[in-house]
Design a protein around this motif. Structure first.
Motif, short mmCIF file in Angstrom:
data_model
loop_
_atom_site.label_atom_id
_atom_site.label_comp_id
_atom_site.label_asym_id
_atom_site.label_seq_id
_atom_site.Cartn_x
_atom_site.Cartn_y
_atom_site.Cartn_z
N ASN A 49 -4.29 16.08 -4.38
CA ASN A 49 -4.76 15.87 -3.01
C ASN A 49 -4.65 14.38 -2.70
N PHE A 50 -4.08 14.06 -1.54
CA PHE A 50 -3.90 12.67 -1.14
C PHE A 50 -4.53 12.46 0.23
N GLU A 51 -5.64 11.76 0.26
CA GLU A 51 -6.33 11.48 1.51
C GLU A 51 -5.56 10.39 2.25
N CYS A 52 -5.27 10.64 3.53
CA CYS A 52 -4.42 9.73 4.29
C CYS A 52 -5.04 9.33 5.61
N ARG A 53 -4.80 8.08 5.97
CA ARG A 53 -5.21 7.57 7.28
C ARG A 53 -3.95 7.11 8.02
N LEU A 54 -3.90 7.41 9.30
CA LEU A 54 -2.79 6.96 10.14
C LEU A 54 -2.83 5.44 10.22
N VAL A 55 -1.74 4.77 9.83
CA VAL A 55 -1.70 3.30 9.92
C VAL A 55 -0.73 2.81 10.97
N ASP A 56 0.18 3.68 11.39
CA ASP A 56 1.14 3.28 12.42
C ASP A 56 1.55 4.51 13.21
N GLY A 57 1.23 4.51 14.48
CA GLY A 57 1.57 5.64 15.34
C GLY A 57 2.62 5.30 16.37
N CYS A 58 3.35 4.19 16.19
CA CYS A 58 4.30 3.74 17.21
C CYS A 58 5.47 4.70 17.42
N LEU A 59 5.73 5.58 16.48
CA LEU A 59 6.85 6.51 16.61
C LEU A 59 6.43 7.93 16.95
N ILE A 60 5.14 8.14 17.17
CA ILE A 60 4.65 9.49 17.45
C ILE A 60 5.17 10.00 18.79
N ASP A 61 5.03 9.22 19.84
CA ASP A 61 5.44 9.69 21.17
C ASP A 61 6.93 9.99 21.24
N LYS A 62 7.74 9.16 20.60
CA LYS A 62 9.20 9.34 20.69
C LYS A 62 9.74 10.36 19.69
N PRO B 186 0.83 -1.20 0.00
CA PRO B 186 0.00 0.00 0.00
C PRO B 186 0.87 1.25 0.00
N SER B 187 0.30 2.35 -0.42
CA SER B 187 1.04 3.60 -0.51
C SER B 187 1.20 4.19 0.89
N LEU B 188 2.43 4.12 1.42
CA LEU B 188 2.72 4.63 2.77
C LEU B 188 3.62 5.85 2.69
N VAL B 189 3.27 6.86 3.49
CA VAL B 189 4.02 8.11 3.57
C VAL B 189 4.32 8.39 5.03
N PHE C 118 6.72 11.13 14.65
CA PHE C 118 6.74 10.57 13.30
C PHE C 118 5.44 9.81 13.05
N PHE C 119 4.71 10.25 12.04
CA PHE C 119 3.43 9.67 11.65
C PHE C 119 3.63 8.82 10.39
N ILE C 120 2.98 7.68 10.34
CA ILE C 120 3.01 6.85 9.13
C ILE C 120 1.58 6.75 8.62
N PHE C 121 1.36 7.27 7.43
CA PHE C 121 0.04 7.32 6.82
C PHE C 121 -0.05 6.39 5.63
N GLU C 122 -1.27 5.88 5.38
CA GLU C 122 -1.56 5.20 4.14
C GLU C 122 -2.40 6.14 3.30
N VAL C 123 -2.01 6.34 2.06
CA VAL C 123 -2.82 7.14 1.13
C VAL C 123 -3.97 6.25 0.68
N VAL C 124 -5.19 6.68 0.99
CA VAL C 124 -6.37 5.87 0.66
C VAL C 124 -7.13 6.39 -0.56
N LYS C 125 -6.81 7.61 -0.98
CA LYS C 125 -7.37 8.16 -2.23
C LYS C 125 -6.43 9.24 -2.71
N ALA C 126 -6.17 9.20 -4.02
CA ALA C 126 -5.29 10.19 -4.63
C ALA C 126 -5.96 10.77 -5.86
N GLN C 127 -5.84 12.09 -6.00
CA GLN C 127 -6.35 12.74 -7.21
C GLN C 127 -5.42 13.88 -7.58
#
Length: 183
Positions: free
Chosen positions: A121-134, A47-50, A137-146
């Protein structure tokens, strides 16, 4: 090649952050915001991860963390003053859509609005937040791109630090030299 000189390690971003400046829009509990971001990284294609860092001092941080979503919007060079203005203000004090005359359009998969004036425009959902507290760092999956159909290669902004931007330049194709599976 010219002789190389030492540069401060704090300036390496001038060389390593060639990606485009983006505007990240967010929404939570009726509050919206837009932040300017000069760095993000593509982490996976399918999947498209940013991945990106959002300072916890930024108003968008809380909106994105709570809603677990955002839209990454790609502005073109003609929006440079808006990009800088957004980066120099806080959504805690002003409505950036109204203040900068931007059009908020509804997204399909997330609550955060799209910015109509942006090329893509790239709609993104957070898929991994394990690095946010430290690391924030946010890891998003692009769920729609136009993206706008034209121009195919828009003039994007690239932040070099110190208030300087580079505008994307000429396109050089080497498509014929690539193996098909590498395109």
């Amino acid at each position: 090649m010219s002789r190389k000189v030492d540069v401060p390690v704090s300036d390496v971003r001038r060389f390593l952050e060639p990606g485009p400046v983006v505007l990240v829009s967010s929404a939570d509990r009726g509050d919206t915001d837009i932040m300017t971001m000069g760095w993000l990284t593509v982490m996976e294609f399918t999947p498209s991860l940013v991945g990106c860092i959002i300072s916890s001092a930024n108003h968008s941080f809380g909106l994105i963390r709570r809603s677990k979503a955002c839209v990454i919007n790609l502005p073109t060079a003609d929006l440079i003053d808006t990009v800088v203005g957004i980066g120099n203000t806080t959504g805690a004090e002003i409505d950036k859509f109204a203040h900068f005359g931007l059009t908020a359009e509804p997204a399909v998969h997330v609550a955060a609005p799209l910015i109509a004036e942006c090329h893509a425009n790239f709609e993104c959902r957070l898929v991994d937040g394990c690095l946010i507290d430290k690391y924030n760092f946010f890891i998003f999956e692009v769920v729609k791109a136009q993206a706008a159909a034209r121009p195919k290669h828009p003039e994007t902004l690239h932040y070099l630090g110190g208030g300087a931007f580079m505008v994307s330049g000429r396109i050089i194709s080497r498509r014929s030299k690539f193996r098909p599976e590498m395109l």
